[in-house]
Write a protein that holds these residues in place. Structure first.
Motif, PDB file in Angstrom:
ATOM      1  N   LEU A 185       0.815  -1.213   0.000  1.00  0.00           N
ATOM      2  CA  LEU A 185       0.000   0.000   0.000  1.00  0.00           C
ATOM      3  C   LEU A 185       0.849   1.264   0.000  1.00  0.00           C
ATOM      4  N   LEU A 241       9.433   5.716  -3.490  1.00  0.00           N
ATOM      5  CA  LEU A 241       9.469   5.677  -2.035  1.00  0.00           C
ATOM      6  C   LEU A 241      10.885   5.374  -1.578  1.00  0.00           C
ATOM      7  N   ASP A 245      11.989   6.209   1.816  1.00  0.00           N
ATOM      8  CA  ASP A 245      11.987   5.937   3.240  1.00  0.00           C
ATOM      9  C   ASP A 245      10.555   6.161   3.741  1.00  0.00           C
ATOM     10  N   HIS A 246      10.292   5.728   4.925  1.00  0.00           N
ATOM     11  CA  HIS A 246       8.958   5.969   5.462  1.00  0.00           C
ATOM     12  C   HIS A 246       8.996   5.741   6.951  1.00  0.00           C
ATOM     13  N   ARG A 247       7.883   5.981   7.552  1.00  0.00           N
ATOM     14  CA  ARG A 247       7.801   5.880   8.994  1.00  0.00           C
ATOM     15  C   ARG A 247       6.358   5.540   9.300  1.00  0.00           C
ATOM     16  N   LEU A 248       6.153   4.481  10.003  1.00  0.00           N
ATOM     17  CA  LEU A 248       4.789   4.150  10.416  1.00  0.00           C
ATOM     18  C   LEU A 248       4.833   3.674  11.838  1.00  0.00           C
ATOM     19  N   GLU A 249       4.118   4.363  12.674  1.00  0.00           N
ATOM     20  CA  GLU A 249       4.056   3.970  14.072  1.00  0.00           C
ATOM     21  C   GLU A 249       2.609   3.996  14.532  1.00  0.00           C
ATOM     22  N   LEU A 250       2.223   3.015  15.288  1.00  0.00           N
ATOM     23  CA  LEU A 250       0.879   3.003  15.869  1.00  0.00           C
ATOM     24  C   LEU A 250       1.053   3.220  17.366  1.00  0.00           C
ATOM     25  N   TYR A 251       0.172   3.988  17.944  1.00  0.00           N
ATOM     26  CA  TYR A 251       0.211   4.240  19.384  1.00  0.00           C
ATOM     27  C   TYR A 251      -1.121   3.768  19.940  1.00  0.00           C
ATOM     28  N   GLU A 304       6.344  15.935  13.641  1.00  0.00           N
ATOM     29  CA  GLU A 304       7.785  15.885  13.835  1.00  0.00           C
ATOM     30  C   GLU A 304       8.341  14.988  12.763  1.00  0.00           C
ATOM     31  N   PHE A 305       8.544  15.565  11.601  1.00  0.00           N
ATOM     32  CA  PHE A 305       9.100  14.797  10.501  1.00  0.00           C
ATOM     33  C   PHE A 305      10.565  14.534  10.825  1.00  0.00           C
ATOM     34  N   LYS A 306      11.289  13.961   9.883  1.00  0.00           N
ATOM     35  CA  LYS A 306      12.693  13.660  10.182  1.00  0.00           C
ATOM     36  C   LYS A 306      13.529  14.923  10.089  1.00  0.00           C
ATOM     37  N   LEU A 338       3.542  13.019   2.525  1.00  0.00           N
ATOM     38  CA  LEU A 338       4.687  12.506   1.782  1.00  0.00           C
ATOM     39  C   LEU A 338       5.659  13.673   1.699  1.00  0.00           C
ATOM     40  N   LEU A 358      -5.727   2.482   3.951  1.00  0.00           N
ATOM     41  CA  LEU A 358      -4.736   2.652   4.994  1.00  0.00           C
ATOM     42  C   LEU A 358      -5.382   2.832   6.363  1.00  0.00           C
ATOM     43  N   LYS A 394      -4.577   0.121   9.407  1.00  0.00           N
ATOM     44  CA  LYS A 394      -3.878   0.399  10.660  1.00  0.00           C
ATOM     45  C   LYS A 394      -4.769   0.077  11.862  1.00  0.00           C
ATOM     46  N   LEU A 436      -6.404   1.566  18.880  1.00  0.00           N
ATOM     47  CA  LEU A 436      -5.529   2.536  18.238  1.00  0.00           C
ATOM     48  C   LEU A 436      -5.883   3.934  18.738  1.00  0.00           C
ATOM     49  N   ILE A 437      -4.945   4.589  19.393  1.00  0.00           N
ATOM     50  CA  ILE A 437      -5.196   5.905  19.942  1.00  0.00           C
ATOM     51  C   ILE A 437      -4.628   6.980  19.031  1.00  0.00           C
ATOM     52  N   ASP A 438      -3.479   6.695  18.497  1.00  0.00           N
ATOM     53  CA  ASP A 438      -2.788   7.690  17.698  1.00  0.00           C
ATOM     54  C   ASP A 438      -1.881   6.933  16.728  1.00  0.00           C
ATOM     55  N   HIS A 439      -1.372   7.616  15.762  1.00  0.00           N
ATOM     56  CA  HIS A 439      -0.470   6.950  14.843  1.00  0.00           C
ATOM     57  C   HIS A 439       0.313   7.997  14.084  1.00  0.00           C
ATOM     58  N   ARG A 440       1.186   7.530  13.282  1.00  0.00           N
ATOM     59  CA  ARG A 440       2.046   8.417  12.537  1.00  0.00           C
ATOM     60  C   ARG A 440       2.433   7.679  11.268  1.00  0.00           C
ATOM     61  N   LEU A 441       2.190   8.275  10.169  1.00  0.00           N
ATOM     62  CA  LEU A 441       2.604   7.655   8.911  1.00  0.00           C
ATOM     63  C   LEU A 441       3.146   8.722   8.005  1.00  0.00           C
ATOM     64  N   GLU A 442       4.377   8.550   7.625  1.00  0.00           N
ATOM     65  CA  GLU A 442       4.999   9.509   6.719  1.00  0.00           C
ATOM     66  C   GLU A 442       5.739   8.753   5.641  1.00  0.00           C
ATOM     67  N   LEU A 443       5.627   9.224   4.432  1.00  0.00           N
ATOM     68  CA  LEU A 443       6.390   8.647   3.330  1.00  0.00           C
ATOM     69  C   LEU A 443       7.441   9.676   2.931  1.00  0.00           C
ATOM     70  N   TYR A 444       8.627   9.193   2.612  1.00  0.00           N
ATOM     71  CA  TYR A 444       9.699  10.083   2.181  1.00  0.00           C
ATOM     72  C   TYR A 444      10.113   9.609   0.795  1.00  0.00           C
TER      73      TYR A 444
END
Lengths: 136, 136
Positions: free
Chosen positions: A108, A120, A122-128, B71-73, B89, B105, B109, B120-128
């Motif tokens: 996806l 693509l 790099d990426h970052r996916l975190e679930l809290y 807070e991106f990279k 992205l 998506l 998640k 799931l309370i929160d999350h973060r998804l970033e594509l670079y």
DNA sequence: GTAGCTGCAAACTCTTTGCAACTCT
DNA sequence: AGAGTTGCAAAGAGTTTGCAGCTAC
């Protein structure tokens, strides 16, 4: 761990005592230690190690992709040896970090980037999340 | 912007001159400004504003969920008014931030978290990524 | 022998905070 | 009037860096 030491020397790094200790700490870690934690564990093996060396070493390893740097919603970085690719779910109550993999997700995110006209990199996916309490 | 000012006063915040300016800056922003950028834009309208106030205000707005902190990279935060939910992205060459939404998506998640036993309370998804060059 | 590495302490960056003065309501 | 807000400068937290001495190769 797929010999970290070897991969470092191959890359031309000098294998100093401090680096050996730090690599061992990283290789043995089953969690996602912060710089501070790596420092403490390393100091337990060689009390002369300074935190500056830990920072420098982790930065080097990150550049070499031997290690993955995570910046969760905390104000510091955590590291883990770069083995298999996976994502993280952070338990908001305990701070515990759970790893997971998901094939659909991999497809996806690739597809989304491509649809936007991007490769693509790099990426970052975190679930809290919060643990679901079973009702009794 | 769905009156930010109103939502603040309703929440009991005093509507000071500085806050009005900062809210206007945020409402008019079409990018994802850093604290520094918000500060500069605000100062252009009221040169007496201090960066401490910008920090304090953004933190307040974040707690109230009027604003989303990213807070991106990078080693600083960026903000945007909390309107519709979307992901980002980041163009690794230009730094440009592209917004996108994807229903699959969202489902995915949620499902992953549940399968791991979490709400799931929160999350973060970033594509670079890097823009795909068309071959001529 | 020497390029690279280290420890130390100082410096840096982003962010927060104590305090006295000020200002919305 | 008074609680909340502000600017300023100092303090914090995490991270980086200059330098002189040390060490792996």
């Amino acid at each position: 761990m797929t010999d970290l030491v070897e991969r470092c020397t191959n890359a031309g790094l000098k294998m100093t005592g401090q680096r050996k200790v730090i690599l061992r700490v990283l290789g043995e870690a089953e969690d996602h230690p912060s710089v501070e934690t790596v420092y403490e564990r390393a100091k337990a093996q060689d009390s002369s190690i300074s935190i500056a060396t830990v920072y420098r070493t982790l930065n080097l390893l990150d550049e070499m992709d031997l290690v993955v740097r995570h910046e969760f919603k905390e104000n510091f970085s955590r590291y883990e040896v770069n083995m298999d690719h996976h994502h993280h779910l952070i338990d908001l109550e305990s701070g515990e970090v759970i790893e997971f993999q998901n094939e659909d997700l991999e497809e996806l995110k690739e597809r989304i980037a491509n649809e936007l006209g991007y490769d693509l990199i790099d990426h970052r996916l975190e679930l809290y999340g919060r643990k679901i309490k079973k009702k009794k």
